[in-house]
Scaffold this active site. Structure first.
Site, PDB file in Angstrom:
ATOM      1  N   ARG A 222       0.838  -1.205   0.000  1.00 45.47           N
ATOM      2  CA  ARG A 222       0.000   0.000   0.000  1.00 45.47           C
ATOM      3  C   ARG A 222       0.875   1.257   0.000  1.00 45.47           C
ATOM      4  NH1 ARG A 222      -3.848  -3.499   2.969  1.00 45.47           N
ATOM      5  NH2 ARG A 222      -2.705  -3.243   4.923  1.00 45.47           N
ATOM      6  N   ASP A 260     -15.898  -3.164  -4.606  1.00 46.96           N
ATOM      7  CA  ASP A 260     -15.940  -4.379  -3.795  1.00 46.96           C
ATOM      8  C   ASP A 260     -17.377  -4.878  -3.729  1.00 46.96           C
ATOM      9  OD1 ASP A 260     -13.709  -5.679  -1.803  1.00 46.96           O
ATOM     10  OD2 ASP A 260     -15.739  -6.138  -1.147  1.00 46.96           O
ATOM     11  N   ASP A 307      -6.296  -6.915  -6.294  1.00 46.85           N
ATOM     12  CA  ASP A 307      -5.980  -7.713  -5.103  1.00 46.85           C
ATOM     13  C   ASP A 307      -7.183  -8.600  -4.737  1.00 46.85           C
ATOM     14  OD1 ASP A 307      -4.697  -8.680  -2.830  1.00 46.85           O
ATOM     15  OD2 ASP A 307      -5.304  -6.974  -1.587  1.00 46.85           O
ATOM     16  N   CYS A 347      -3.089 -14.203  -3.511  1.00 50.53           N
ATOM     17  CA  CYS A 347      -2.864 -14.638  -2.125  1.00 50.53           C
ATOM     18  C   CYS A 347      -3.303 -16.085  -1.949  1.00 50.53           C
ATOM     19  CB  CYS A 347      -3.590 -13.721  -1.146  1.00 50.53           C
ATOM     20  SG  CYS A 347      -5.383 -13.699  -1.336  1.00 50.53           S
TER      21      CYS A 347
END
Length: 403
Positions: A222, A260, A307, A347
């Site tokens: 970030r 999101d 991400d 991830c």
């Protein structure tokens, strides 16, 4: 690693695990996971799940100490090499070492970081995240479950926190035969707190937030995004609580769109804007699926941060995850402005880093973009991994620039 013959007193303290001849190499090289196929025998047989054991090579030489779960594929998880200390002494030592390392590595304007990163800090199955004077613990395995009391005692002694909260849940606990465990282990019950990351205030929601309440592994990334955001039109895809958006504001971005699917996460992102005295108009929040947004938007962005959540939650998901990474990165690259930069991440523990790079290359071909690799990205140094334990690596990323 050091080794010595096992003594009779050691035999009396813990069950003894004897490895098959020639199978001790990885564990001597620092890999804490011993799979069931590498074990010749356990004396006495059938120890309870989570029991401490001493580990020896085929000649009887001591390799170290771990804990076992005969019902799982990872039968032994090592927590000490070349010694068999009392568990209370080992936990106190590991936690003190972990704190000293973070004190050397973490910026003064940050009080939100990972204090214990499981195997990487010599406490397999244990995660501790620090948010100021509140600690959040995840205990993921049967062996770690037995260490709960000495872990809490050592954390209280070391840091005197206002609260220690446990949020232990997920697939690993189920595999270990454990139910989820959510509790206040010490101090005051807390549902939320305010912490600081790189000088930015962040609200931590312990009741509804993911994992321990926030994704601390992206802190340094970030900061990197903020450092290249000056004057940029930024897309924060899968923005969660707006961490990359906050960094982009601090870095001087001209426009930010954050997407999101979680309405709750977007509400906390809006609260984070207010906490830092940014106007509500500083970020355009979009409640929706990020892939669909990128595929349909007519806007072009100077910086895209991609991400997504884990796309491979088991080894069987790898092929499907590869296709999804190609699709997501393709639409992200098409949304890049000429000369734009892309920070893209995986991830997924069960999707290898080189497979991710390959998927991103396929995406560049699909999108018709020629991209330069500026940097390989990963978690910050508060997420250490043992040198011999590549299985402990999970977050991988690339910083790319359009040619």
């Amino acid at each position: 690693m050091n080794s010595r013959k096992v003594s009779s007193s050691t035999h009396s303290q813990h069950p003894v695990v004897i490895l098959k001849r020639g199978r001790e190499g990885p564990v001597r090289g620092g890999n804490p996971w011993i799979f069931s196929q590498a074990i010749d025998r356990i004396e006495p047989p059938s120890p309870e799940a989570g029991a401490l054991v001493t580990v020896h090579d085929a000649s009887g030489a001591l390799i170290g100490m771990g804990y076992c779960n005969p019902a799982t594929t990872i039968a032994i998880r090592m927590i000490a090499w070349g010694e068999t200390p009392a568990i209370e002494e080992l936990i106190a030592r590991r936690l003190k070492s972990a704190l000293e390392l973070r004190q050397r590595l973490i910026r003064d304007d940050t009080n939100a970081y990972r204090l214990v990163n499981g195997d990487g800090d010599g406490l397999s199955g244990v995660v501790v995240d620090r948010f100021g004077d509140v600690l959040v613990v995840q205990i993921l395995t049967a062996g770690a479950d037995r260490m709960r009391a000495p872990i809490v005692a050592a954390l209280n002694e070391l840091l005197h926190p206002r609260s220690i909260i446990e949020r232990s849940h997920g697939a690993v606990r189920k595999q270990e035969g454990l139910d989820d465990h959510i509790a206040v282990l010490a101090g005051e019950p807390e549902t939320e707190t305010i912490a600081a990351e790189n000088g930015t205030k962040i609200k931590i929601d312990f009741e509804h937030g993911q994992k321990t309440g926030y994704f601390l592994d992206q802190r340094d990334n970030r900061a990197s995004a903020g450092s290249i955001a000056s004057g940029a039109c930024v897309l924060d895809a899968f923005c969660y609580q707006g961490g990359f958006s906050l960094a982009a504001i601090a870095g001087g971005a001209s426009k930010i769109v954050a997407v999101d699917t979680s309405a709750r996460a977007l509400e906390i992102a809006r609260q984070n804007l207010e906490l830092n005295e940014y106007p509500a108009s500083a970020v355009e929040f979009v409640h929706g699926e990020a892939g669909k947004f990128m595929a349909e938007t007519a806007n072009r962005f100077d910086l895209v941060v991609l991400d997504p959540p884990p796309l491979a939650r088991s080894r069987g998901d790898s092929e499907r995850a590869g296709r999804l990474y190609v699709e997501l990165n393709t639409v992200a690259m098409r949304a890049l402005a000429p000369g734009g930069r892309l920070m893209t991440f995986s991830c997924s523990t069960h999707f290898r880093a080189d497979d991710f790079v390959r998927a991103v290359r396929f995406a560049a071909s699909n999108a018709g973009r020629t991209l330069r690799l500026l940097a390989h990205l990963g978690p910050g140094p508060d997420h250490p991994v043992l040198l011999g334990h590549s299985e402990g690596e999970y977050l991988t990323g690339l910083l790319l620039a359009d040619l």
